[in-house]
Motif scaffolding. Structure first.
Motif, short mmCIF file in Angstrom:
data_model
loop_
_atom_site.label_atom_id
_atom_site.label_comp_id
_atom_site.label_asym_id
_atom_site.label_seq_id
_atom_site.Cartn_x
_atom_site.Cartn_y
_atom_site.Cartn_z
N HIS A 159 0.82 -1.21 0.00
CA HIS A 159 0.00 0.00 0.00
C HIS A 159 0.86 1.26 0.00
O HIS A 159 0.58 2.22 -0.74
CB HIS A 159 -0.93 0.01 1.22
N ARG A 197 -1.33 4.90 -6.36
CA ARG A 197 -2.68 5.41 -6.07
C ARG A 197 -2.75 5.95 -4.65
O ARG A 197 -3.42 6.96 -4.38
CB ARG A 197 -3.72 4.32 -6.27
N PHE A 198 -2.06 5.27 -3.72
CA PHE A 198 -2.06 5.75 -2.34
C PHE A 198 -1.28 7.06 -2.23
O PHE A 198 -1.69 8.00 -1.54
CB PHE A 198 -1.46 4.69 -1.42
N LEU A 223 -3.45 9.89 -3.70
CA LEU A 223 -4.58 10.21 -2.85
C LEU A 223 -4.14 10.94 -1.59
O LEU A 223 -4.78 11.92 -1.16
CB LEU A 223 -5.33 8.92 -2.48
N LEU A 261 -12.58 8.03 0.74
CA LEU A 261 -11.84 7.65 -0.46
C LEU A 261 -10.59 6.84 -0.12
O LEU A 261 -10.16 5.99 -0.90
CB LEU A 261 -11.45 8.90 -1.25
N SER A 277 -10.11 3.19 -1.65
CA SER A 277 -8.93 2.93 -2.48
C SER A 277 -8.08 1.79 -1.94
O SER A 277 -7.42 1.09 -2.71
CB SER A 277 -8.07 4.19 -2.59
N SER A 296 -15.73 -1.58 1.12
CA SER A 296 -15.02 -1.82 -0.14
C SER A 296 -14.47 -3.25 -0.21
O SER A 296 -14.46 -3.85 -1.30
CB SER A 296 -13.89 -0.80 -0.31
N ALA A 318 -14.83 -1.03 -7.32
CA ALA A 318 -14.46 0.36 -7.10
C ALA A 318 -15.64 1.28 -7.39
O ALA A 318 -15.93 2.21 -6.61
CB ALA A 318 -13.26 0.74 -7.96
#
Length: 355
Positions: free
Chosen positions: A53, A58-59, A62, A122, A126, A215, A229
């Motif tokens: 992660h 993407r982490f 974000l 979010l 995610s 999620s 998603a």
């Protein structure tokens, strides 16, 4: 991943009993070696997921968006405090809490709590939307569960690693706001303010944990990561935006006459309030508004009889916690429910290895 788990193998005599990932046998048949091997494999998976992660793009993207948004809200609150703005509390009473709840009218930026309640989900979405289906699509899920590890440890490791990362992010942001406030306004927080901020950050972790579990549930239910998603984002938009619109329509359709009795008006107000509290977003909003604004003494409708003789003073920390205890219980219940559904569905699914 499998190479790392090879160091946590159990004795050969329990290999067949663990194949497929199901717990078998009673508590009396569990050997110390088996439990030690399970704990070791669990924490290896947690460390692996946590590292994945942190290194993911993407982490990083974000977190960059959230940090920039929080910096803007902090600047707005500092500007408002220096300009002498007030949110209903006089003087320097609970001045440090205004760093989280106050916004400058000239900058038109939301508060830190508003940004966190909007962008926090979010993070959970995610981190969890491809927790299981990505492993399934790559063909690594069956091979991973063929190792001598418990199947439920795989799901718990996914959740634990993501929740630890959420806690790190939330507490880092909260403590950064506290440190910047201390350097900027030169006014240290009182012990009660510090504990209120600490409880606020813990509740924020619980709230984002709900979206993480939701999620993960979508990730187990849907085979494609894009579908899970989109489902998580759709649920977030519905509960954040459209649910309040629907409640307003219901309020307008069921509104009582102005000539109605006080009991009828209270019944209608409590009915609408109950519908609002079915949303975790509303529960989180009520909780943080009470903890960070000690002047809030009630979260429901009050009659004039209840206001007569009331002392206008802020609540203590204990009284504020008692006031938001039902909301906090609702958030915990929603989080546990989502995890329980994920656990039930995942344990009943058939997992096959790809050749």
């Amino acid at each position: 991943m499998i190479a790392k788990l090879s160091g946590a193998m159990l004795p050969e005599k329990v290999w067949n009993r663990l194949r497929g990932g199901f717990r078998q046998g009673g508590a009396a048949s569990v050997s110390p070696e088996r439990e030690a091997g399970s704990r070791s494999a669990f924490w290896v998976m947690v460390q692996k997921e946590l590292g994945d992660h942190i290194r993911s793009w993407r982490f990083t993207i974000l977190i960059g968006i959230i940090v920039l948004a929080c910096i803007g809200s902090i600047y707005s609150s500092i500007t408002a405090i220096k300009g002498g703005s007030s949110d209903g509390q006089s003087g320097t009473t609970f001045l440090f809490l205004k760093m989280f709840t106050l916004s400058s009218s000239t900058l038109s930026l939301p508060t830190f709590t508003t940004f966190l309640s909007w962008l926090g989900p979010l993070i959970g979405i995610s981190l969890g939307f491809d927790a299981v289906n990505s492993e399934r699509n790559k063909g690594t899920l069956g091979r991973l569960l063929s190792q001598p590890i418990y199947r439920d440890d795989f799901l718990k490791a996914k959740f634990t690693a993501s929740l630890l990362l959420i806690a790190i992010v939330v507490f880092s942001l909260g403590l950064s706001v506290t440190g910047l406030g201390l350097l900027t306004i030169g006014y240290p927080p009182t012990p009660e303010e510090f504990w209120r901020i600490l409880f606020f950050l813990i509740i924020a972790v619980v709230y984002i944990g709900f979206w993480l579990n939701l999620s993960i549930l979508f990730s187990i239910r849907f085979r494609q990561a894009a579908t899970s998603a989109l489902s998580g984002i759709a649920a977030w938009l519905f509960l954040t935006l459209f649910y309040s619109m629907i409640i307003n329509l219901i309020d307008s359709a069921t509104a009582v006459s102005q000539m109605a009795t006080v009991s009828e008006q209270l019944h209608h107000a409590n009915f609408i309030l109950t519908l609002n509290r079915l949303s975790p977003t509303e529960l989180f909003s009520e909780t943080i508004s009470t903890l960070l604004s000690p002047g809030v003494r009630s979260l429901g409708p009050l009659t004039m009889d209840q206001l007569v003789g009331a002392i206008s003073s802020p609540l203590s920390l204990g009284q504020s916690l008692l006031l938001v205890w039902p909301q906090l219980t609702g958030l915990l219940a929603a989080t546990v429910l989502c995890f329980g559904l994920s656990y039930y569905i995942f344990m009943r699914q058939e997992v096959r290895s790809r050749n």
